[in-house]
Write a protein that holds these residues in place. Sequence first.
Motif, PDB file in Angstrom:
ATOM      1  N   ASN A 144      12.240 -19.253  30.170  1.00 11.12           N
ATOM      2  CA  ASN A 144      11.180 -19.341  31.177  1.00 11.12           C
ATOM      3  C   ASN A 144       9.912 -18.582  30.818  1.00 11.12           C
ATOM      4  O   ASN A 144       8.886 -18.764  31.491  1.00 11.12           O
ATOM      5  N   TRP A 145       9.956 -17.764  29.771  1.00 12.52           N
ATOM      6  CA  TRP A 145       8.801 -16.937  29.433  1.00 12.52           C
ATOM      7  C   TRP A 145       8.752 -16.713  27.934  1.00 12.52           C
ATOM      8  O   TRP A 145       9.795 -16.592  27.295  1.00 12.52           O
ATOM      9  N   PRO A 146       7.569 -16.679  27.305  1.00 10.92           N
ATOM     10  CA  PRO A 146       6.236 -16.887  27.889  1.00 10.92           C
ATOM     11  C   PRO A 146       5.846 -18.364  27.871  1.00 10.92           C
ATOM     12  O   PRO A 146       6.515 -19.183  27.245  1.00 10.92           O
ATOM     13  N   TYR A 147       4.766 -18.674  28.521  1.00 13.02           N
ATOM     14  CA  TYR A 147       4.186 -20.024  28.532  1.00 13.02           C
ATOM     15  C   TYR A 147       5.203 -21.086  28.941  1.00 13.02           C
ATOM     16  O   TYR A 147       5.279 -22.166  28.354  1.00 13.02           O
ATOM     17  N   GLY A 148       6.004 -20.766  29.938  1.00  8.97           N
ATOM     18  CA  GLY A 148       6.990 -21.722  30.423  1.00  8.97           C
ATOM     19  C   GLY A 148       8.325 -21.655  29.727  1.00  8.97           C
ATOM     20  O   GLY A 148       9.275 -22.320  30.127  1.00  8.97           O
ATOM     21  N   GLY A 149       8.422 -20.849  28.662  1.00  3.39           N
ATOM     22  CA  GLY A 149       9.698 -20.636  27.995  1.00  3.39           C
ATOM     23  C   GLY A 149      10.071 -21.727  27.009  1.00  3.39           C
ATOM     24  O   GLY A 149       9.408 -22.760  26.886  1.00  3.39           O
ATOM     25  N   PHE A 150      11.184 -21.463  26.305  1.00  9.19           N
ATOM     26  CA  PHE A 150      11.677 -22.379  25.277  1.00  9.19           C
ATOM     27  C   PHE A 150      13.207 -22.363  25.318  1.00  9.19           C
ATOM     28  O   PHE A 150      13.861 -21.715  24.501  1.00  9.19           O
ATOM     29  N   PRO A 151      13.807 -23.088  26.281  1.00  9.76           N
ATOM     30  CA  PRO A 151      15.271 -23.047  26.437  1.00  9.76           C
ATOM     31  C   PRO A 151      16.002 -23.953  25.452  1.00  9.76           C
ATOM     32  O   PRO A 151      16.866 -24.751  25.830  1.00  9.76           O
ATOM     33  N   TRP A 152      15.662 -23.837  24.185  1.00  5.75           N
ATOM     34  CA  TRP A 152      16.231 -24.709  23.153  1.00  5.75           C
ATOM     35  C   TRP A 152      17.573 -24.190  22.646  1.00  5.75           C
ATOM     36  O   TRP A 152      18.355 -24.952  22.075  1.00  5.75           O
ATOM     37  N   ALA A 153      17.840 -22.892  22.831  1.00  5.76           N
ATOM     38  CA  ALA A 153      18.985 -22.274  22.153  1.00  5.76           C
ATOM     39  C   ALA A 153      20.020 -21.745  23.132  1.00  5.76           C
ATOM     40  O   ALA A 153      20.536 -20.644  22.969  1.00  5.76           O
ATOM     41  N   TYR A 339      -0.922 -28.328  24.009  1.00  4.66           N
ATOM     42  CA  TYR A 339      -2.043 -27.543  24.531  1.00  4.66           C
ATOM     43  C   TYR A 339      -1.969 -26.159  23.898  1.00  4.66           C
ATOM     44  O   TYR A 339      -0.939 -25.779  23.316  1.00  4.66           O
ATOM     45  N   VAL A 340      -3.055 -25.419  23.989  1.00  7.01           N
ATOM     46  CA  VAL A 340      -3.103 -24.076  23.407  1.00  7.01           C
ATOM     47  C   VAL A 340      -3.375 -23.070  24.516  1.00  7.01           C
ATOM     48  O   VAL A 340      -4.490 -23.007  25.045  1.00  7.01           O
ATOM     49  N   PRO A 341      -2.379 -22.289  24.895  1.00  4.30           N
ATOM     50  CA  PRO A 341      -2.645 -21.224  25.871  1.00  4.30           C
ATOM     51  C   PRO A 341      -3.493 -20.132  25.222  1.00  4.30           C
ATOM     52  O   PRO A 341      -3.355 -19.861  24.021  1.00  4.30           O
ATOM     53  N   ASP A 342      -4.354 -19.542  26.006  1.00  8.77           N
ATOM     54  CA  ASP A 342      -5.209 -18.470  25.476  1.00  8.77           C
ATOM     55  C   ASP A 342      -5.873 -18.912  24.173  1.00  8.77           C
ATOM     56  O   ASP A 342      -5.832 -18.218  23.146  1.00  8.77           O
ATOM     57  N   ARG A 343      -6.505 -20.068  24.213  1.00  3.68           N
ATOM     58  CA  ARG A 343      -7.035 -20.702  22.998  1.00  3.68           C
ATOM     59  C   ARG A 343      -7.981 -19.786  22.223  1.00  3.68           C
ATOM     60  O   ARG A 343      -7.893 -19.697  20.990  1.00  3.68           O
ATOM     61  N   ILE A 349      -7.337 -16.063  15.338  1.00  2.00           N
ATOM     62  CA  ILE A 349      -6.324 -15.663  14.358  1.00  2.00           C
ATOM     63  C   ILE A 349      -6.094 -16.767  13.329  1.00  2.00           C
ATOM     64  O   ILE A 349      -6.103 -16.520  12.116  1.00  2.00           O
ATOM     65  N   VAL A 350      -5.866 -18.005  13.799  1.00  2.00           N
ATOM     66  CA  VAL A 350      -5.584 -19.137  12.899  1.00  2.00           C
ATOM     67  C   VAL A 350      -6.456 -20.322  13.305  1.00  2.00           C
ATOM     68  O   VAL A 350      -5.966 -21.306  13.870  1.00  2.00           O
ATOM     69  N   PRO A 351      -7.743 -20.264  13.023  1.00  2.00           N
ATOM     70  CA  PRO A 351      -8.649 -21.319  13.495  1.00  2.00           C
ATOM     71  C   PRO A 351      -8.321 -22.699  12.948  1.00  2.00           C
ATOM     72  O   PRO A 351      -8.491 -23.699  13.650  1.00  2.00           O
ATOM     73  N   ASP A 352      -7.859 -22.786  11.702  1.00  2.00           N
ATOM     74  CA  ASP A 352      -7.575 -24.102  11.125  1.00  2.00           C
ATOM     75  C   ASP A 352      -6.444 -24.809  11.873  1.00  2.00           C
ATOM     76  O   ASP A 352      -6.522 -26.015  12.139  1.00  2.00           O
ATOM     77  N   LEU A 353      -5.389 -24.060  12.203  1.00  2.00           N
ATOM     78  CA  LEU A 353      -4.261 -24.672  12.908  1.00  2.00           C
ATOM     79  C   LEU A 353      -4.612 -24.985  14.357  1.00  2.00           C
ATOM     80  O   LEU A 353      -4.309 -26.073  14.858  1.00  2.00           O
ATOM     81  N   ILE A 354      -5.247 -24.051  15.034  1.00  2.00           N
ATOM     82  CA  ILE A 354      -5.588 -24.279  16.439  1.00  2.00           C
ATOM     83  C   ILE A 354      -6.593 -25.419  16.563  1.00  2.00           C
ATOM     84  O   ILE A 354      -6.550 -26.207  17.514  1.00  2.00           O
TER      85      ILE A 354
END
Length: 507
Positions: A144-153, A339-343, A349-354
């Motif tokens: 659930n955290w951060p950015y909505g979480g990642f319950p993949w594992a 989408y990019v949180p806190d774009r 930090i990584v302008p090419d990827l973002i």
Amino acid sequence: MSDTSVRPRALLPLPLALPAAAAAALLMYASYPGPAIWVLAFPAVALLLLALIGRRAGGALLVGLVYGILFFALLVSWTSRYLGPIPWAALSVVEGGLTAIALIPIALAYRWLPRAFPGRAGRLVVLPAVVAALWVGRELFIGNWPYGGFPWARLGMTQAESPLAPVSSWLGVSGLSFLMVLLVAMLIETTRLGVWRRPMRLVAPAAVVAVLLFTPLFPTAGAGSMRIAAVQGNGPTGYFDQREPYSVIDAQTAATEPLYGEDVDLLVWPEGSLDYDPFQDSATARRMTRVANNIGAPLLANAATGRDDLYFNTSMLWMPDGTAEQTHDKRHPVPFGEYVPDRAFYYAIVPDLIGLIGREYTPGVNPPIVDVDGVKVGLAICFDVIYDDLVHQSLTDGAQVLVFQTNNADFRGTDENLQQLAFARMRAIETGRSVVNISTVGTSQIIRPDGTTVTALDADEAGAMLEDVELRSGLTAGVVLSPWIQQLLLWGGMGALLIGWWRSRRA
């Protein structure tokens, strides 16, 4: 003090605990697809718990970092397929770090609870139950955290093809995770106390084994069938695929044409099956109307759509008359993918990827369900399949069958599609519903409510599935009770830990 009390010291010295944590990560990874050796989840949990027993917070953090970073680096290695090592390393470190932090309470439970509850019941039942509850709490935290979480594992998801999977239809995936850790923690304490030589002291772990192995599927009621066609176009749907205008819908249409003349109630295309927004592009709309008329059924397709200066990942039910009044927008857009949180922060930090992520998808708020001639079809778009709230909402809204649309083109040749397919299979078992899992490039399957496969399409090949898909009604206990079980385990585990801390200080 009882003879079952122990001094709060580490069971394994750190030079042994760190390799044990690494071995746990390797075994846990192997329990997920592609290896999918589900039984390895149990020794993985055991090794990790042994490495945590008696550790202070700092040592537990170090053990957790070794386990968490290595485990996620292996599990989500597919994130490096097209974008290189930076996203993969970032996700592995962040999720591994959060895992390490969330494992500290388990280590503290092993330090505090044996002194707080020193009797055999405390060691053999209370301590394992709290450890298992804290494990589920860790899964909920990361999910659930951060950015909505990642319950993949989630641990329970490793059991999609095991005889333990039906437990999820009664207790949800989190309940299955709890029982798995409970069993391992009980066996560890049984061994540490030497009570395995007294059979009557093994009643509790034996009962957990019986529940895991012999729980039947929760019964749901048959509600007829629906003839569903699902088409895997194998078109150029990857982020960096070279494509011509309308090449994706052309691929989908070509793979659909062999179905013309068949009796079909619903035609399903995957996520990303349209090159353009059909509500804005008239040529796309005309092509969809032509397909729906040729097949003689509504077309459930998906595209990036724009409304009021916002972008959505949208599935729409396109009718043969060219209308589409029923839509569903993806509820959980993928951070750093859709989408990019806190774009501004990450762009520095990584302008090419973002800079590659041009669109900012907006989370959907409409229900994950469409009505097809009176049949309620529940929806989940791509990674939304891993979020309990959305899948369960479709069931409470009356879904009789589930359709999961996904685009795995950016992860060709990796385990990502197999992991996602396993999650879809577990959803079928948990909810008591047939699942149509349709991908742009595979692997696509139609799955029965018991988790067995009706039919499948190989990856990287165009093709179509057409089956009379079983419809079912009624909610499983897993769907109804899962939110309550999760909250009980989360707050019960933390509450028990605090009580253990307080009592251990007075012991």
